[in-house]
Design an enzyme around this catalytic site. Structure first.
Site, PDB file in Angstrom:
ATOM      1  N   ALA A 235      -2.180 -15.096 -12.143  1.00 41.78           N
ATOM      2  CA  ALA A 235      -3.117 -15.836 -11.297  1.00 41.78           C
ATOM      3  C   ALA A 235      -2.639 -17.279 -11.268  1.00 41.78           C
ATOM      4  O   ALA A 235      -3.280 -18.188 -11.785  1.00 41.78           O
ATOM      5  CB  ALA A 235      -4.537 -15.731 -11.836  1.00 41.78           C
TER       6      ALA A 235
ATOM      7  N   CYS B 192      -2.478 -13.249  -1.011  1.00 40.60           N
ATOM      8  CA  CYS B 192      -2.537 -13.663  -2.418  1.00 40.60           C
ATOM      9  C   CYS B 192      -3.967 -13.483  -2.918  1.00 40.60           C
ATOM     10  O   CYS B 192      -4.902 -14.049  -2.356  1.00 40.60           O
ATOM     11  CB  CYS B 192      -2.126 -15.115  -2.588  1.00 40.60           C
ATOM     12  SG  CYS B 192      -2.341 -15.659  -4.297  1.00 40.60           S
TER      13      CYS B 192
ATOM     14  N   ILE C 250       4.221  -4.252  -1.099  1.00 42.11           N
ATOM     15  CA  ILE C 250       2.867  -4.728  -1.232  1.00 42.11           C
ATOM     16  C   ILE C 250       2.831  -6.036  -2.028  1.00 42.11           C
ATOM     17  O   ILE C 250       3.698  -6.271  -2.863  1.00 42.11           O
ATOM     18  CB  ILE C 250       1.968  -3.664  -1.957  1.00 42.11           C
ATOM     19  CG1 ILE C 250       2.472  -3.343  -3.351  1.00 42.11           C
ATOM     20  CG2 ILE C 250       1.801  -2.436  -1.132  1.00 42.11           C
ATOM     21  CD1 ILE C 250       1.590  -2.407  -4.167  1.00 42.11           C
TER      22      ILE C 250
ATOM     23  N   GLY D 158      10.707  -8.106  -7.664  1.00 41.34           N
ATOM     24  CA  GLY D 158       9.707  -9.109  -8.029  1.00 41.34           C
ATOM     25  C   GLY D 158       9.640  -9.357  -9.520  1.00 41.34           C
ATOM     26  O   GLY D 158      10.515  -9.980 -10.113  1.00 41.34           O
TER      27      GLY D 158
END
Lengths: 260, 301
Positions: free
Chosen positions: B69, B129, B190, B264
């Site tokens: 986050a 996001c 995704i 990623g």
């Protein structure tokens, strides 16, 4: 910074939950005190590196020593490694302590699992002919690495503070410093946040510099993910906001520059 | 052997890219990865002004993955142009800039500025996001809102536009169709899956933001399924991502119909993952007698 397979030379338990490991790795080549290495446990479900501060560097042998606390699955896996085992390492990471910043009497303050990096810093300051004392904070008289520190500085140059009073001063490292009457010129520190906050206050009052090593949850270890930031007093040049990356701009900061 | 692919008129030397937010602008990984070998560098999301992001703790490991986050901390478009895009000028790879904003106008401002930048080959619009309160995902979880912002961005954009989709929706094909209908040149998916971790000792949330986006090998089967579904639903090219750790993972996405693939979270596990994926794809092609990677795209129906 490199990533490669590191080979375990030795591994031992120092105290309850505290382990020591010597690793043969090219990371030793450029390593400095206060830097850390990222260790990737050889498990499929623990994919991130475990950032561990470097406790000792043996450049001749191409080896580093890491002393760490078992905190979860990854460090538990590492603690079960034996001589000859190997796993991937990333490092050396971060900026480290700058021994040139040592002025007057340096106090090398370590608290809990922040104790280990002070050992290599002490050795570097001794090599540089600088005056220093260790100030070590432990929970109790089970003082891991104490003999190693004594070898570097002599017992007379170690102040001890314990939470339960079973050794040294009953209280914090700042209590130990103030009760000693020592006049410090520079503080180098690594340890829990309340300790670092107290030392920032102490240094500010004494009008001296404190170089503190911060810890934050980390993912990449190379400055890409922006996971491990700390708040900075001024706008950081890289981020353009009041956040600096602990893994790149840190882990060592001038206490005045960080909002802790 | 031909590993090149074409996405919306842009030629890539191979289909392997970096997923936005996991590779900075390539600078931090420069000592590990020869950026010239990558199909593309997809940069971390950039907004019109610097963003502080969320308080820490921002990241935490989960089983075969992680939650983050970060909150799209970024230095803002001006510094990004002068520093990050300048750095990328020296490399022979495609540059895809990920764009974020809190309002339509903020997205459009960044898109306009980037229109002047020759180094930028494509734009990837982050409407997915899960970690910022305003903007971002609000545009990505509602087909009408997605259509509207895509249409506006397409009017202003000088480079082909990729809309990056969120998996945090009931039907991702509805989003893919909305993006296509509004003129998007490609879609990527995704983004992370919203998750949560609780610290039982502190009896509190691990992340300061409480929730975070789950990424890593843990989400790969979900990602492959969604890419496959979108491939059936739209005609525009798709860049697939979600937990790619090796060539076999990347090939799953390609066989499901992805034209490009992005690595990623696994960049954090091994900085050399992208290079290993590229090499592994070549080895697979060699082994299976495949002379052109385009034969593999969507081969599983």
């Amino acid at each position: 910074m490199i990533t490669e397979q590191a080979v375990v030379l030795s591994s031992e338990k120092l105290s309850e939950g505290i382990f020591s490991m010597w690793l043969e790795t090219a990371v030793a080549g450029n390593a400095m005190p206060g830097q850390f290495a990222g260790l990737y446990p050889g498990r499929e479900d623990t994919l991130l590196q475990r950032p561990i501060s470097i406790c000792e560097i043996d450049k001749k042998a191409g080896a580093i020593r890491l002393v760490y606390r078992v905190a979860g699955k990854g460090t538990d896996w590492l603690s079960r490694c034996a001589s000859g085992d190997s796993f991937r390492i990333l490092g050396p990471c971060g900026n480290g302590f700058d021994t040139k910043k040592a002025e007057g009497l340096s106090l090398l303050v370590g608290g809990g699992i922040g104790v280990p990096p002070m050992l290599e810093l002490g050795k570097a300051l001794a090599d540089a002919g600088k005056e220093f004392k260790f100030v070590l904070g432990y929970r109790n008289s089970d003082m891991f690495l104490y003999e190693d520190f004594a070898k570097v500085s002599g017992e007379e140059n170690i102040l001890i503070a314990t939470d339960d009073g079973s050794a040294g001063v009953h209280g914090t490292v700042v209590d130990a410093i103030t009760s000693s009457g020592l006049k410090a010129g520079t503080v180098f520190a690594c340890g829990p946040m309340p300790m670092l906050r107290a030392l920032k206050g102490y240094a500010s009052q004494a009008g001296i510099k404190a170089w503190i090593s911060l810890e934050e949850r980390m993912a990449c270890g190379v400055g890409a993910c922006l996971g491990c930031v700390c708040r900075t007093v001024n706008k950081d040049e890289h981020s353009m906001v009041n956040n600096a990356r602990v893994c790149v701009e840190g882990p060592v900061f001038d206490a005045e520059d960080v909002d802790i | 052997m031909n590993t090149s692919v074409n996405i919306a008129g842009v030629e890539f030397k191979n289909p392997v890219m970096t997923a936005s937010g996991t590779f900075g602008s390539g600078m931090e990984y420069g000592s590990f990865v020869d950026l010239n070998k990558l199909g593309a560098v997809v940069t971390k999301g950039v907004a019109s002004v610097p963003w502080e992001g969320n308080p820490t703790i921002r990241v935490t490991e989960t089983a075969s993955g992680m939650l983050n986050a970060i909150g799209l901390q970024n230095p803002g478009i001006e510094v990004f142009r002068k520093r990050d895009l300048k750095f990328l000028e020296d490399f022979d790879t495609r540059v895809i800039v990920n764009v974020c904003g809190k309002s339509e106008e903020e997205y459009l401002e960044v898109v306009r500025v980037l229109g002047e930048e020759k180094r930028v080959d494509m734009l990837e619009i982050n409407v997915s996001c899960p970690n910022v309160k305003e903007g971002a995902i609000a545009f990505g979880q509602n087909a009408k809102a997605l259509f509207s912002i895509t249409e506006k961005i397409k009017k202003e954009a000088k480079q082909p536009v990729i809309m990056k989709l969120s998996p945090n929706v009931t039907d991702i094909t509805e989003m893919a169709r909305a993006a296509e209908a509004a003129g998007a040149d490609a879609i990527s998916l995704i983004n992370t899956i919203t998750g949560m971790k609780i610290d039982v000792n502190r009896k509190s949330f691990v992340l300061a933001n409480r929730t975070g986006g789950l990424s890593g090998p843990a989400i790969k089967p979900v990602a492959v399924r969604m890419v496959y579904q979108c491939v059936q639903a739209v005609k525009i090219p798709i860049i697939g991502m979600g937990g790619i750790a090796n060539a076999e993972d990347a090939l799953e996405f390609i066989l499901a119909g992805a034209t490009g693939v992005a690595v990623g979270m696994m960049n954090f596990h091994d900085p050399m993952t992208t290079l290993k994926v590229i090499k592994g794809i070549e080895e697979y092609m060699e082994r299976t007698g495949c002379s052109d990677i385009k034969e593999l795209i969507g081969a599983v129906r």
